[in-house]
Scaffold this motif. Structure first.
Motif, PDB file in Angstrom:
ATOM      1  N   ILE A   1      30.966   2.642 -10.865  1.00 12.45           N
ATOM      2  CA  ILE A   1      31.511   3.846 -11.488  1.00 12.45           C
ATOM      3  C   ILE A   1      31.424   5.016 -10.518  1.00 12.45           C
ATOM      4  CG2 ILE A   1      31.223   5.473 -13.407  1.00 12.45           C
ATOM      5  CD1 ILE A   1      30.118   3.073 -15.027  1.00 12.45           C
ATOM      6  N   SER A   2      30.336   5.109  -9.798  1.00 13.46           N
ATOM      7  CA  SER A   2      30.166   6.180  -8.811  1.00 13.46           C
ATOM      8  C   SER A   2      31.215   6.074  -7.713  1.00 13.46           C
ATOM      9  CB  SER A   2      28.760   6.110  -8.213  1.00 13.46           C
ATOM     10  OG  SER A   2      28.581   7.106  -7.238  1.00 13.46           O
ATOM     11  N   LYS A   3      31.474   4.836  -7.240  1.00 15.15           N
ATOM     12  CA  LYS A   3      32.503   4.640  -6.224  1.00 15.15           C
ATOM     13  C   LYS A   3      33.843   5.178  -6.705  1.00 15.15           C
ATOM     14  CE  LYS A   3      33.006   0.782  -4.060  1.00 15.15           C
ATOM     15  NZ  LYS A   3      33.139  -0.671  -3.810  1.00 15.15           N
ATOM     16  N   HIS A   4      34.192   4.879  -7.943  1.00 13.05           N
ATOM     17  CA  HIS A   4      35.476   5.321  -8.484  1.00 13.05           C
ATOM     18  C   HIS A   4      35.567   6.846  -8.479  1.00 13.05           C
ATOM     19  CE1 HIS A   4      38.976   5.733 -11.054  1.00 13.05           C
ATOM     20  NE2 HIS A   4      38.259   6.472 -11.884  1.00 13.05           N
ATOM     21  N   TYR A   5      34.515   7.504  -8.938  1.00 12.82           N
ATOM     22  CA  TYR A   5      34.565   8.963  -9.040  1.00 12.82           C
ATOM     23  C   TYR A   5      34.361   9.662  -7.700  1.00 12.82           C
ATOM     24  CZ  TYR A   5      35.053   8.914 -14.056  1.00 12.82           C
ATOM     25  OH  TYR A   5      35.543   8.748 -15.312  1.00 12.82           O
ATOM     26  N   ASN A   6      34.021   8.925  -6.689  1.00 16.86           N
ATOM     27  CA  ASN A   6      33.936   9.493  -5.347  1.00 16.86           C
ATOM     28  C   ASN A   6      35.156   9.142  -4.506  1.00 16.86           C
ATOM     29  OD1 ASN A   6      31.294  10.993  -4.771  1.00 16.86           O
ATOM     30  ND2 ASN A   6      30.589   9.198  -5.898  1.00 16.86           N
ATOM     31  N   GLY A   7      36.189   8.603  -5.173  1.00 15.35           N
ATOM     32  CA  GLY A   7      37.449   8.352  -4.494  1.00 15.35           C
ATOM     33  C   GLY A   7      37.508   7.069  -3.703  1.00 15.35           C
ATOM     34  N   LEU A   8      36.547   6.185  -3.892  1.00 11.83           N
ATOM     35  CA  LEU A   8      36.542   4.914  -3.169  1.00 11.83           C
ATOM     36  C   LEU A   8      37.252   3.845  -3.997  1.00 11.83           C
ATOM     37  CD1 LEU A   8      32.843   5.033  -1.918  1.00 11.83           C
ATOM     38  CD2 LEU A   8      34.913   5.586  -0.616  1.00 11.83           C
ATOM     39  N   PRO A   9      37.818   2.819  -3.350  1.00 17.56           N
ATOM     40  CA  PRO A   9      38.584   1.812  -4.093  1.00 17.56           C
ATOM     41  C   PRO A   9      37.685   0.908  -4.927  1.00 17.56           C
ATOM     42  CG  PRO A   9      38.434   1.217  -1.769  1.00 17.56           C
ATOM     43  CD  PRO A   9      37.865   2.596  -1.886  1.00 17.56           C
ATOM     44  N   VAL A  10      38.136   0.610  -6.142  1.00 19.24           N
ATOM     45  CA  VAL A  10      37.494  -0.378  -7.016  1.00 19.24           C
ATOM     46  C   VAL A  10      38.595  -1.291  -7.545  1.00 19.24           C
ATOM     47  CG1 VAL A  10      35.606   1.168  -7.682  1.00 19.24           C
ATOM     48  CG2 VAL A  10      37.691   1.099  -9.073  1.00 19.24           C
ATOM     49  N   ARG A  11      38.197  -2.422  -8.114  1.00 18.33           N
ATOM     50  CA  ARG A  11      39.185  -3.345  -8.667  1.00 18.33           C
ATOM     51  C   ARG A  11      39.992  -2.643  -9.761  1.00 18.33           C
ATOM     52  NH1 ARG A  11      35.586  -8.914  -9.349  1.00 18.33           N
ATOM     53  NH2 ARG A  11      35.263  -9.286  -7.096  1.00 18.33           N
ATOM     54  N   GLU A  12      41.268  -3.016  -9.863  1.00 17.84           N
ATOM     55  CA  GLU A  12      42.157  -2.356 -10.807  1.00 17.84           C
ATOM     56  C   GLU A  12      41.641  -2.465 -12.241  1.00 17.84           C
ATOM     57  OE1 GLU A  12      45.534  -0.202 -12.156  1.00 17.84           O
ATOM     58  OE2 GLU A  12      44.390  -0.341 -10.295  1.00 17.84           O
ATOM     59  N   LYS A  13      41.131  -3.660 -12.634  1.00 19.25           N
ATOM     60  CA  LYS A  13      40.640  -3.813 -14.007  1.00 19.25           C
ATOM     61  C   LYS A  13      39.424  -2.924 -14.247  1.00 19.25           C
ATOM     62  CE  LYS A  13      37.578  -7.822 -13.268  1.00 19.25           C
ATOM     63  NZ  LYS A  13      37.237  -9.181 -13.743  1.00 19.25           N
ATOM     64  N   ASN A  14      38.614  -2.710 -13.206  1.00 16.27           N
ATOM     65  CA  ASN A  14      37.456  -1.829 -13.349  1.00 16.27           C
ATOM     66  C   ASN A  14      37.890  -0.369 -13.470  1.00 16.27           C
ATOM     67  OD1 ASN A  14      35.807  -4.046 -13.159  1.00 16.27           O
ATOM     68  ND2 ASN A  14      35.276  -3.720 -11.000  1.00 16.27           N
ATOM     69  N   ARG A  15      38.886  -0.002 -12.688  1.00 21.63           N
ATOM     70  CA  ARG A  15      39.402   1.365 -12.775  1.00 21.63           C
ATOM     71  C   ARG A  15      39.915   1.666 -14.174  1.00 21.63           C
ATOM     72  NH1 ARG A  15      44.018   4.046 -12.880  1.00 21.63           N
ATOM     73  NH2 ARG A  15      45.265   2.147 -12.739  1.00 21.63           N
ATOM     74  N   LEU A  16      40.678   0.728 -14.724  1.00 25.54           N
ATOM     75  CA  LEU A  16      41.228   0.928 -16.061  1.00 25.54           C
ATOM     76  C   LEU A  16      40.113   1.022 -17.101  1.00 25.54           C
ATOM     77  CD1 LEU A  16      44.266  -1.532 -15.886  1.00 25.54           C
ATOM     78  CD2 LEU A  16      44.324   0.973 -15.806  1.00 25.54           C
ATOM     79  N   ALA A  17      39.076   0.187 -16.942  1.00 27.21           N
ATOM     80  CA  ALA A  17      37.962   0.208 -17.892  1.00 27.21           C
ATOM     81  C   ALA A  17      37.215   1.539 -17.823  1.00 27.21           C
ATOM     82  CB  ALA A  17      37.007  -0.951 -17.608  1.00 27.21           C
ATOM     83  N   ILE A  18      37.015   2.032 -16.615  1.00 29.07           N
ATOM     84  CA  ILE A  18      36.294   3.302 -16.437  1.00 29.07           C
ATOM     85  C   ILE A  18      37.087   4.450 -17.052  1.00 29.07           C
ATOM     86  CG2 ILE A  18      35.519   4.990 -14.722  1.00 29.07           C
ATOM     87  CD1 ILE A  18      34.928   2.552 -12.879  1.00 29.07           C
ATOM     88  N   GLU A  19      38.370   4.512 -16.769  1.00 33.73           N
ATOM     89  CA  GLU A  19      39.185   5.615 -17.269  1.00 33.73           C
ATOM     90  C   GLU A  19      39.336   5.546 -18.785  1.00 33.73           C
ATOM     91  OE1 GLU A  19      42.775   5.637 -14.994  1.00 33.73           O
ATOM     92  OE2 GLU A  19      41.765   6.320 -13.162  1.00 33.73           O
TER      93      GLU A  19
END
Length: 321
Positions: free
Chosen positions: A9-27
């Motif tokens: 989750i931290s990677k996503h909010y710091n602008g680093l790439p995460v798996r698409e399914k993880n991005r969707l789950a986080i958002e």
């Protein structure tokens, strides 16, 4: 809620790439929970406020407002916000105010009362980018218009149209931008064998009121000039007011060239010839320089970025050939 690790989750909010399914789950989870990043908490951890101060002499003219809009748009994509402040009467007060808000750097159109305070914070390692006005004692990155070229372009245009008696509605020569525009104007006329009489040169505050008063004096001369050049937006506005109230016809009785007033040029008839500086490009370059200082990618030495504007020809200059 997502079942993901804190690091993902931290990677996503710091602008680093995460798996698409993880991005969707986080958002999706953030939307459900009403989650927002806590900028204050982030600044405590990083020891950076992710805020840049924008210091301006005033907040009531087109140039300064466009600088604000341009810098804000350029820095927002990097997660950097801006804090806008106008210069205060007490020397250094505005700079002290910005530093009390823990800004990471300052973009400034400096006044004489700000220079010493800006010099001190720059000496302490705070990134400072100066716009428009060059103070020799301020060793920082700078973004300026090529003001000598601006004045010269206007002078050549008037000379090309056959004008010999030309006047300058200018500003305080202690301000480098005004001094350079006037110098470029005079030098270019001199190369055409044209000299400006002393009574054809005015200087004073950069206000519409001064522009109007200076123009009225020029128009009242026994041998009035055939063409006027106003060296900034407010002076241009005052010049137009004075000419309008005089009853003179443009360009039949008097020719006019303004500065940095493209919208105003379109609103008057005949359309005003103006020299337009690239204000948004100046703002973009200032944002690029402050960003490079903040991320450590800038060179060790400070430099000056000089940008060129363009003369936009309207119908306010008569041909006297």
């Amino acid at each position: 809620m997502t079942g993901l690790s804190l690091s993902t989750i931290s990677k996503h909010y710091n602008g680093l790439p995460v798996r698409e399914k993880n991005r969707l789950a986080i958002e999706s989870a953030a939307a459900t929970l009403g989650f927002r990043l806590n900028g204050f908490a982030r600044s405590l951890r990083s020891r950076r406020s992710l805020t840049v101060g924008v210091l301006l002499p005033a907040l009531d003219n087109d140039f300064h407002l466009t600088i604000i809009a341009g810098v804000e748009a350029a820095l927002r994509s990097d997660g950097i916000s801006i804090l806008v402040c106008s210069s205060r009467p007490a020397p250094g007060e505005a700079v002290d105010f910005l530093m009390s808000k823990m800004v990471d750097g300052i973009i400034a159109v400096p006044t004489s009362s700000d220079v010493e305070a800006l010099r001190l914070v720059a000496a302490q390692g705070v990134p400072v980018v100066a716009i428009d006005w060059i103070a020799p004692e301020l060793d920082t990155d700078r973004v300026v218009l090529d003001n000598v070229a601006a004045g010269a372009a206007v002078a050549r245009h008037l000379a090309d149209y056959g004008h010999q008696r030309v006047a300058l509605v200018g500003g305080d020569p202690m301000i480098s931008t005004m001094r350079d525009r006037a110098d470029g104007f005079r030098r270019a006329l001199a190369t055409r064998g044209i000299s400006i009489a002393d009574e054809y040169i005015s200087s004073g505050p950069l206000t519409a009121e001064n522009g109007q008063a200076a123009t009225e004096k020029l128009l009242a001369l026994p041998e009035r000039p055939t063409a006027l050049f106003a060296a900034n937006y407010e002076l241009t506005l005052g010049m137009l007011i004075a000419v309008n109230e005089s009853g003179l016809r443009v360009p039949d009785d008097i020719s006019l060239v303004g500065f940095d007033s493209l919208e105003l040029a379109r609103a008057v008839r005949p359309r005003l010839t103006v020299y337009k500086q690239p204000t948004l490009e100046i703002a973009d370059e200032a944002a690029r320089l402050i960003r490079a200082r903040l991320d450590g990618s800038a060179s060790a030495t400070h430099g000056t970025s000089s940008l060129t504007g363009r003369l936009i020809v309207g119908a306010s200059v008569a041909a006297l050939h």
